[in-house]
Design a protein around this motif. Structure first.
Motif, mmCIF file in Angstrom:
data_model
loop_
_atom_site.group_PDB
_atom_site.id
_atom_site.type_symbol
_atom_site.label_atom_id
_atom_site.label_comp_id
_atom_site.label_asym_id
_atom_site.label_seq_id
_atom_site.Cartn_x
_atom_site.Cartn_y
_atom_site.Cartn_z
ATOM 1 N N ASN A 146 0.821 -1.208 0.000
ATOM 2 C CA ASN A 146 0.000 0.000 0.000
ATOM 3 C C ASN A 146 0.852 1.254 0.000
ATOM 4 O OD1 ASN A 146 -2.588 -0.989 -0.194
ATOM 5 N ND2 ASN A 146 -2.819 -1.285 2.004
ATOM 6 N N LEU A 147 1.952 1.206 0.733
ATOM 7 C CA LEU A 147 2.852 2.356 0.717
ATOM 8 C C LEU A 147 3.386 2.590 -0.689
ATOM 9 C CD1 LEU A 147 4.875 2.029 4.021
ATOM 10 C CD2 LEU A 147 3.192 3.752 3.435
ATOM 11 N N GLN A 148 3.720 1.506 -1.368
ATOM 12 C CA GLN A 148 4.220 1.662 -2.739
ATOM 13 C C GLN A 148 3.148 2.273 -3.630
ATOM 14 O OE1 GLN A 148 5.294 -2.347 -3.650
ATOM 15 N NE2 GLN A 148 7.264 -2.226 -2.607
ATOM 16 N N THR A 149 1.934 1.764 -3.513
ATOM 17 C CA THR A 149 0.835 2.299 -4.331
ATOM 18 C C THR A 149 0.657 3.784 -4.086
ATOM 19 O OG1 THR A 149 -0.299 0.184 -4.121
ATOM 20 C CG2 THR A 149 -1.602 2.055 -4.873
ATOM 21 N N VAL A 150 0.515 4.126 -2.798
ATOM 22 C CA VAL A 150 0.234 5.523 -2.459
ATOM 23 C C VAL A 150 1.387 6.422 -2.878
ATOM 24 C CG1 VAL A 150 -0.001 7.032 -0.468
ATOM 25 C CG2 VAL A 150 -1.407 5.009 -0.646
ATOM 26 N N ARG A 151 2.601 5.914 -2.736
ATOM 27 C CA ARG A 151 3.749 6.727 -3.131
ATOM 28 C C ARG A 151 3.769 6.931 -4.639
ATOM 29 N NH1 ARG A 151 8.671 7.481 -0.612
ATOM 30 N NH2 ARG A 151 8.300 5.764 0.794
ATOM 31 N N ASP A 152 3.482 5.843 -5.366
ATOM 32 C CA ASP A 152 3.505 5.957 -6.826
ATOM 33 C C ASP A 152 2.468 6.943 -7.329
ATOM 34 O OD1 ASP A 152 4.273 2.436 -7.485
ATOM 35 O OD2 ASP A 152 5.530 4.169 -6.995
ATOM 36 N N TRP A 153 1.343 7.045 -6.625
ATOM 37 C CA TRP A 153 0.314 7.988 -7.053
ATOM 38 C C TRP A 153 0.605 9.403 -6.583
ATOM 39 C CZ3 TRP A 153 -4.760 4.866 -5.742
ATOM 40 C CH2 TRP A 153 -4.838 3.796 -6.634
ATOM 41 N N GLY A 154 1.742 9.575 -5.919
ATOM 42 C CA GLY A 154 2.075 10.909 -5.442
ATOM 43 C C GLY A 154 1.211 11.346 -4.279
ATOM 44 N N TRP A 155 0.687 10.389 -3.528
ATOM 45 C CA TRP A 155 -0.234 10.738 -2.452
ATOM 46 C C TRP A 155 0.440 10.756 -1.087
ATOM 47 C CZ3 TRP A 155 -5.493 7.845 -3.415
ATOM 48 C CH2 TRP A 155 -6.155 8.496 -4.476
#
Lengths: 290, 491, 309
Positions: free
Chosen positions: A141-150
């Motif tokens: 989830n951290l990777q996802t959120v980071r990739d979305w710039g969130w």
């Protein structure tokens, strides 16, 4: 139980009453003792918050306040920038609570009132997420959120929590209590889904919805792991994270640290007092039937 | 109202521990490597002119700077940033406290690389330099110095300091904060034990002899022994042992750990014997753990090896101007005036003062716009000024490494008249006696290597593991980690 | 009749008896409702898909790969890595610490919660005040509770003047006090609700049968409480496995790694080179929690009493 046959009725009646009072007193004593044990950490925190740190240390950390000064709360609040941190917490919490309640009501409506294929599968998919809390899914989830710039943003803080299996389950229970006659009558009156939901189902299930709202709010406000992991900037620290860095800082300003703890805890204590019934209902929903 | 004991804070001590550089330390007696040619970067790598041609009316350039510091070191940085911002109108430096430790900053940094969510500057522990170089996200400080007409050799006259931070001929950091491990001791207790209070132990043998004498006069655990791999590296280096192969990682990339040697066994056995004889108090290395200072202040111990940056804390704990109850630990003697702290170079197995360069380094990121890179370098240049370096020394307790700082009258006065200053001078002298041909090791997988060493120490001194098995396990674990790092990053 | 006609007649009769599949489906699942259901479930399912199920899939994928130190490239290493991590001493010691944490916090929570609930489940004046006090610990966040206990336990200036947080043998126990204290409120609330659901008639009947208060408690109340206690146990175990803040605030993994629970280790494995190890450990955490929860349901379900004795 033997009793003196020669004793007049009056005396045994009063002795029974005094035995009762003695037993009651005994319970009070036990209750007070237990309450003291439970409250001890809070008590100690408050006296440390109001004591001046140097004098308090000098006295060897007693159980009473030393050189009381009440400014510590305001100092801690300002020095730690808690106004800002609590704002971040509040917005995040409101987003999560609103998201969870809204999506849970909608999903519960589908499960309670609608007939559709794969309903059991869908329900299982919902309940299975209880086994996948944020602690397990943290790294991806951290990777996802980071990739979305969130990172360092409200979407980043709230997104993983916008749906709740527990809420869906609870509200579905509430909806299932709506009598079928009401359902039929509403259909006859031409109520569409939305109208039925808002005019009939939600009002009838209001207690359980309120309970879940309060629980959801509590859990979101108290979050620690996700807000810490998904932010890198100080300005995005929630109240809990700010408290952690501020409160476990140097021993000399520990009075400020615990004062900050009190300040951060106060809103929730107030919530507990006001919404105690809802909290209880929310927490016990899975335990006790009915 | 007197300011309460500020440096006793766990915060300051976390700063101390955070500053503790635990890279492998070695002063190998093999030939040093060609570490200081400075020829592979040019001034063009650092776009300083972008700032000079920047129009201030377009708004200030923002320079986020990630760091982890606590206590007065933190204040020094934030104050410097504030004064720099006030002194000009083109740049705003924004120091951001990103974590509770050096490691947290590095973790967040590494995670930000794929999506390029990086700051403009970052303050990273010294032993992570190979990682920073491999990340290819750093503008070599040397390039910026050249572009500004500064000479690296003039700025940092110590060859040892330059060699340590040079990788394949390039000096990467922009600004350094230097610290060294030194010995702190209680002069009063030394006197009480019949030892010369101005002659701290210089070798292991002397430590043992002094400890026995101290124990006789009632010091229950004369030496506070912190299980820090950093000290092990210093001692190994003093005996000429490379902790990794390939010239300690400098002639070529390291591929295996090489520290499991008879010399290491000798060191570990010495301390094991000290432990068996009740002469040491074993303290695990944990951030926020301040037991070693408490041991000194309660006079349970009289000797401690720690970072030079702790001098201010030691002074605060032991200097006689503050009330004992400020410490809040039971058993602290009422009359602290009796304690006079002293410092000496770190004792070695056979020779004292065998340490390597340590500390933290400020790096400039190359992932930002050229004008931001130039702005970041401008702040670094500001920090390199004598005034700011004096502040880093006096307030942050880092050792003077930039030319001219040690000659500054404030610093001279500090050394002569201040208790902490006198102790910091010991660190400074030790820094200047480091052999430049034997800089510390360069290891990409430094964290895993250090963890292996730390677990070895904990295994031996806390869990009673056998020295041989602990050593071989640690070496094979470290080698595996180095190998994995090389495989992961083969490109 | 010809075979064809017979065949057609059979088909015709069948058609009258059973409506075609399409119509049957339409009756059972009115299309309007199916569409509405889709709309209602979509938001939740979307969130679950992205933040629960995709991560689970990604965990497995990640555990067979390795990233370089900077997240800029990955290489496939196979599921041997997953096996290696799950059998490594690092994972097992983390798991061990988590389980010890469970052992420390769950029985205490159960016993104290029941004790408090029993004490506060009676008609006395002002009992509501005591009930509020006992449930109050649930209102403190985990961060607040951790800071409170930090001020009690920290070796330099803690009230208790103890060095527990620095002793490898005792640190985890000291840290668990935070959870124990927080669990008191939660346990109390749940057990009290359970007590309130025990029918009065049963207890009255037991009293008439000559059961003393202790015997009543163990023979009537506890069996009636079993489903509640089982639920509470599961909740407390899950909460214990998910404990993170107390460790982060009090010991940061603790003296010599003695407070590094499995979750704490996972959080330390976030940077790119360690993420695949962290993913493997997360799978381990998931598996362990699943197994423990299922085991509890199975074991305790056998002892749950429903209805009257």
């Amino acid at each position: 139980m033997a009793s003196s046959s020669a004793a007049p009725p009056v005396r045994s009646e009063s002795s029974r009453r005094s035995r009762l009072r003695l037993r009651q007193a005994g319970w009070y004593v036990l209750l007070v003792a237990l309450a003291l044990v439970v409250l001890f950490p809070i008590y100690v925190t408050v006296i440390r918050a109001v004591s001046s740190p140097v004098a308090y240390a000098e006295k060897g950390y007693p159980l009473y306040p030393v050189s009381p000064q009440w400014g510590a709360f305001r100092t801690a609040f300002n020095l730690g920038g808690f106004a800002h941190a609590m704002t971040v917490s509040l917005v995040m919490t409101l987003l999560i609570t609103f998201g969870q309640v809204a999506t849970s009501i909608m999903a519960a409506y589908a499960f309670a009132f609608l007939r559709f294929p794969f309903r059991r599968l869908a329900f299982a998919l919902f309940m299975a997420t209880l086994m996948l809390p944020i602690e397990v899914t943290l790294i991806p989830n951290l990777q996802t959120v980071r990739d979305w710039g969130w990172f360092n943003s409200y979407p980043g803080l709230a997104a993983p929590f916008m749906a709740a299996a527990l809420g869906t389950f609870l509200i579905r229970q509430g909806f299932m209590g709506v009598p079928s006659e009401l359902r039929d009558a509403a259909r006859l009156d031409g109520f569409g889904h939305f109208r039925f939901l808002t005019r009939v189902a939600v009002p009838l299930a209001r207690p359980v919805i309120a309970a879940f709202t309060v629980i959801s709010f509590l859990a979101a406000w108290n979050q620690y792991l996700w807000p810490q992991s998904s932010t890198t900037q100080e300005s995005w620290q929630t109240a809990q994270i700010r408290l952690a860095t501020f409160g476990s800082a140097n021993a000399q300003t520990l009075n400020l640290g615990v004062a900050a703890a009190v300040v951060v805890a106060l809103p929730i204590f107030a919530l507990l007092l006001i919404f105690q019934r809802q909290i209880v209902r929310g927490l016990t929903a899975g335990a006790v039937k009915g | 109202m007197r300011r309460p004991l500020k440096a006793v804070s766990s915060v300051a001590l976390v700063a101390v521990l955070a500053v503790t550089a635990a890279a492998c330390g070695s002063s190998s007696k093999k030939a040093g490597t060609n570490t200081d040619t400075g020829g592979s970067v040019t001034a063009a790598d650092c776009p300083v002119q972008a700032l000079t041609s920047y129009d201030a009316s377009k708004g200030r350039i923002k320079v986020p700077l990630w760091y982890s510091l606590t206590g007065e070191s933190k204040n020094a940085l934030t104050e410097m940033a504030a004064s720099y911002n006030k002194s000009q109108s083109k740049v705003t430096v924004q120091p951001q406290l990103v974590g509770k430790s050096y490691d947290e900053v590095l973790a967040k940094y590494l995670q930000g690389i794929p999506s390029k969510q990086l700051p403009a500057g970052a303050y990273i522990e010294d032993n992570k330099m190979q990682t920073m170089v491999d990340s290819k996200t750093v503008v070599p400080g040397e390039a910026c110095m050249e572009a500004s007409g500064l000479s690296l050799a003039t700025l940092y006259p110590s060859q040892a300091v330059r060699n340590y931070y040079t990788v394949q001929g390039v000096f990467y950091p922009a600004v350094l904060n230097v610290s060294e491990p030194i010995l702190y001791y209680n002069k009063t207790l030394f006197k009480k034990a019949g030892l010369d209070p101005n002659k701290p132990p210089q070798t292991f043998a002397e430590i043992r002899a002094d400890a026995l004498a101290l124990k006789k006069v009632g010091v229950s655990k004369p030496f506070a022994f912190k299980l820090d791999p950093w000290f092990i590296e210093s001692w190994l280096g003093g005996e000429g042992v490379d902790v990794v192969n390939n010239g300690n990682g400098r002639t070529a990339r390291a591929t295996a750990a090489t520290f499991a040697t008879p010399q290491l066994k000798q060191i570990l056995t010495f301390w094991k014997q000290m432990q068996a004889d009740g002469l040491i108090d074993v303290i695990p290395k944990t951030s926020g753990n301040i037991n070693q200072y408490l041991d000194l202040s309660s006079q349970k111990s009289a000797m401690l090896v720690e970072t030079s940056t702790a001098a201010t804390n030691i002074k605060a704990f032991l200097g006689g101007t503050l009330k004992p109850s400020d410490l809040g630990v039971g058993g602290v003697p009422k009359d602290l005036k009796q304690i006079v702290p002293g410092a000496g170079p770190i004792p070695g197995v056979t020779t004292p003062g065998q340490a390597r360069v340590s500390g933290g380094a400020f790096y400039i990121m190359n992932t930002t716009a050229p004008v931001v890179q130039a702005a970041t370098w401008d702040f670094m240049k500001y920090m390199l000024q004598i005034q700011q370096q004096v502040k880093w020394h006096l307030q942050g307790s880092y050792l003077p490494a930039v030319k001219g700082v040690s000659a500054d009258p404030q610093v001279q006065n500090f050394w002569k008249t201040d208790l902490a200053g006198g102790m910091l001078k010991v660190g400074y002298d030790e820094l200047n006696s480091i052999n430049p041909r034997h800089p510390g090791a360069l290891i990409g997988a430094y964290s895993d290597y250090e963890t292996a060493l730390r677990k070895m120490l904990e295994g031996i001194y806390i869990n009673g593991q056998s020295i041989d098995s602990a050593m071989s396990t640690a070496q094979s674990t470290a080698t595996k980690a180095i190998d994995t790092y090389n495989q992961d990053n083969a490109n | 009749m010809s075979t064809d006609a017979l065949g057609e007649a059979t088909v015709a009769v069948e058609a009258i008896r059973r409506p075609p599949l399409a119509r049957r489906l339409k009756e059972r699942y009115p299309p309007g409702e199916s569409l509405a259901a889709l709309v209602c479930l979509a938001p939740s399912l979307l969130v679950f898909a992205i933040f629960c199920y995709y991560p689970l899939y990604k965990l497995f994928v990640d555990s067979a790969q390795r990233s370089n130190s900077f997240g800029t490239s990955t290489r496939y290493v196979g599921y041997g890595q997953l096996r290696d991590v799950l059998t490594s001493s690092d994972f097992l010691s983390g798991l061990g610490h988590s389980l010890v944490y469970v052992v420390y916090t769950v029985p205490v929570g159960l016993v104290l919660g029941t004790l408090l609930a029993v004490a506060a489940h009676r008609r006395l004046r002002g009992i509501k005040i005591f009930q509020t006090i006992f449930s109050s610990t649930v209102a403190t966040s985990i961060a607040v509770a951790s800071v409170i206990f930090f001020s009690l336990l920290n070796p330099a200036s803690g009230l208790l003047k103890s060095n527990l947080l620095n002793e490898p043998k005792w640190a985890l126990f000291a840290v668990s006090w935070v959870s124990m204290w927080q669990n008191i409120g939660l346990s109390f609330i749940i057990v009290l609700a359970g007590l309130q659901a025990v029918p009065e008639e049963l207890l009255e009947a037991a009293t008439l049968d000559g059961y003393g208060p202790v015997r009543r408690f163990f023979k009537v109340t506890v069996p009636m409480l079993s489903p509640v206690l089982m639920f509470l146990t599961v909740v407390l175990v899950v909460v214990a496995m998910q404990a993170y803040a107390p460790i982060d605030i009090l010991t940061q993994g603790g003296p010599a790694g003695s407070t590094e629970t499995l979750l704490y280790k996972i959080v330390q494995h976030q940077d790119p080179a360690q993420a695949s190890t962290g993913a493997a450990m997360s799978i381990g955490l998931f598996g362990v929690t699943l197994v423990i929860t299922l085991l509890q349901y199975v074991m305790l379900n056998r002892r749950v009493h429903y209805g009257e004795q």
